[in-house]
Design an enzyme around this catalytic site. Sequence first.
Site, PDB file in Angstrom:
ATOM      1  N   LYS A   1      61.494 134.191 -11.146  1.00 46.73           N
ATOM      2  CA  LYS A   1      61.523 135.131 -12.336  1.00 46.73           C
ATOM      3  C   LYS A   1      62.673 134.857 -13.090  1.00 46.73           C
ATOM      4  O   LYS A   1      62.797 135.004 -14.298  1.00 46.73           O
ATOM      5  CB  LYS A   1      61.676 136.756 -11.606  1.00 46.73           C
ATOM      6  CG  LYS A   1      60.537 136.952 -10.764  1.00 46.73           C
ATOM      7  CD  LYS A   1      60.697 138.401 -10.268  1.00 46.73           C
ATOM      8  CE  LYS A   1      59.686 138.896  -9.316  1.00 46.73           C
ATOM      9  NZ  LYS A   1      59.377 137.951  -8.246  1.00 46.73           N
TER      10      LYS A   1
ATOM     11  N   ASP B   1      64.565 142.790  -8.401  1.00 43.96           N
ATOM     12  CA  ASP B   1      63.498 142.119  -7.428  1.00 43.96           C
ATOM     13  C   ASP B   1      64.125 142.152  -6.136  1.00 43.96           C
ATOM     14  O   ASP B   1      64.728 141.562  -5.722  1.00 43.96           O
ATOM     15  CB  ASP B   1      63.020 141.038  -7.961  1.00 43.96           C
ATOM     16  CG  ASP B   1      61.940 140.471  -7.161  1.00 43.96           C
ATOM     17  OD1 ASP B   1      60.872 141.135  -6.963  1.00 43.96           O
ATOM     18  OD2 ASP B   1      62.023 139.306  -6.883  1.00 43.96           O
TER      19      ASP B   1
ATOM     20  N   CYS C   1      57.390 142.683  -3.414  1.00 45.49           N
ATOM     21  CA  CYS C   1      55.964 142.045  -3.039  1.00 45.49           C
ATOM     22  C   CYS C   1      55.517 142.569  -1.894  1.00 45.49           C
ATOM     23  O   CYS C   1      55.273 141.832  -1.032  1.00 45.49           O
ATOM     24  CB  CYS C   1      56.310 140.597  -2.881  1.00 45.49           C
ATOM     25  SG  CYS C   1      57.473 140.011  -1.884  1.00 45.49           S
TER      26      CYS C   1
ATOM     27  N   PRO D   1      64.634 133.198  -4.699  1.00 48.03           N
ATOM     28  CA  PRO D   1      64.779 131.812  -5.095  1.00 48.03           C
ATOM     29  C   PRO D   1      64.853 131.418  -6.511  1.00 48.03           C
ATOM     30  O   PRO D   1      64.818 129.858  -6.653  1.00 48.03           O
ATOM     31  CB  PRO D   1      63.334 131.416  -4.218  1.00 48.03           C
ATOM     32  CG  PRO D   1      62.419 132.616  -4.381  1.00 48.03           C
ATOM     33  CD  PRO D   1      63.317 133.770  -4.311  1.00 48.03           C
TER      34      PRO D   1
ATOM     35  N   ASP E   1      73.015 136.745  -6.136  1.00 51.48           N
ATOM     36  CA  ASP E   1      72.438 136.791  -4.914  1.00 51.48           C
ATOM     37  C   ASP E   1      73.300 136.601  -3.857  1.00 51.48           C
ATOM     38  O   ASP E   1      74.674 136.380  -3.985  1.00 51.48           O
ATOM     39  CB  ASP E   1      71.662 135.568  -4.547  1.00 51.48           C
ATOM     40  CG  ASP E   1      70.499 135.914  -3.507  1.00 51.48           C
ATOM     41  OD1 ASP E   1      69.350 136.320  -3.976  1.00 51.48           O
ATOM     42  OD2 ASP E   1      70.823 135.758  -2.487  1.00 51.48           O
TER      43      ASP E   1
END
Length: 449
Positions: free
Chosen positions: A256, A320, A375, A253, A273
Amino acid sequence: MFTNSLSTMLRCHQTTLTRYTDLLIQPRRFRYKKKWATHFKEKTHCDRALEYFDVFYKPLYGKLWPSIRISLLSNHKYCALVNNFSFVENTTKFLEKLGCHDIIQRAKTTEPLLHEDSVERSKISDISESIVENTVGSDDSDVEDHNRTNLTAFLPVKKVYSSKQLQKKEELEQSVYMPQNIALKVVPCSISALPEHLKVYCFKRGNTGTFPSPKIHKTGLLDYFLLDAASILPVIALDLQCKETVLDLCAAPGGKTLAISQTLLIKDIVCNDISYSRLSRLKNMLRFYIGDFENNFSLEFSKNNGCHFNEPFFDKVLVDVPCNTDRHVLLSEDNNLFKPGRIDERVSLPEQQRNLLVSGIKSCRPGGSVVYSTCTLSFAQNDGVIQSAYDYLMQNSNIDIVVEDLQPLFSCFRDTFSFYRGTRFGELVLPSLSSNFGPMYICKIKRLS
């Protein structure tokens, strides 16, 4: 004739009335008291996620797991990333009045620690093997029921598995990390200084205060952005230098990406993305924080599968990846990865993560750096992916890489974060009640050739 017709209509009416009554007044065998019904409450997606974590995380984290578990189920703690394109001085004064401090400045004044001995790797391997032995089930509820042990005793050697059992068996194999003796070197960290312009404000450890919503100033831009403070660490690990080109391989989103822009160092950044809607939300968010970003640096948006990047055009690459998102799946039913119909998606995660990391390394110029982050607390999706990517590169390319040891650098943040010392290649932020950030895994890879 009229009499026969009337009697026929009465019989039909009586039959219809009887059927309707049967629907309202069911036989006794189909009725039960309301309090009995509560025992048959269907499991939520969050319940399934918690049971999964109890199976796979509890043996790995041992005595730390109860603290991690309750922290994941508690309110998340945030930080304020100051917007350097707005009124910085006014914003920092406001945040200081709230009782916050800049964790970057505090880290600069904190002495780094020498590398501490981590958990013996053989122990992790032994635990992984015990999970495999105790988790394979004989029916659809075996993986969910974490109180059962030694379930393999119920499985004959020559058994025909159902499709669901095969799915769960495959998920089990993908969820367990088996350390291997590989030649991937871990070298000292090359980062000598923290980003000068990055300003990240947090409440003190143990303070569960919350931030007011960001405000729009005369510049037309918001003054700060709220995010998990651990999300800053992958950006710091990139060690951005002046006028570098950066690829954010899975940008949405966008927290970072925004942090990268706030270093005021980059020349070009490509935000990629695979989802059009997520990329659109990222664009809208950046407009509220950067505005006319063309005056500061070049920003390009790309909607592609991250696995298709393979040309070494970038100085630094951030990977990520999509992961278990441990905190989200425990607190939100919306878009929950542990929905029963998404088991194939969960099973494919480690392979997808490996492919994204390999593409990130291929997109990095020799001498440049790649930062891999998740995460999740999953060993298989953290160290396991680093191990898998290295093995893939050794077999399918001439690319040579090393891992940089981030422990001395991140030890400067020990007043803000709680780190786990049982990782092999990267650093892992553990959630705790006094410092409820993360989880966040960060591994820095340097491409040599």
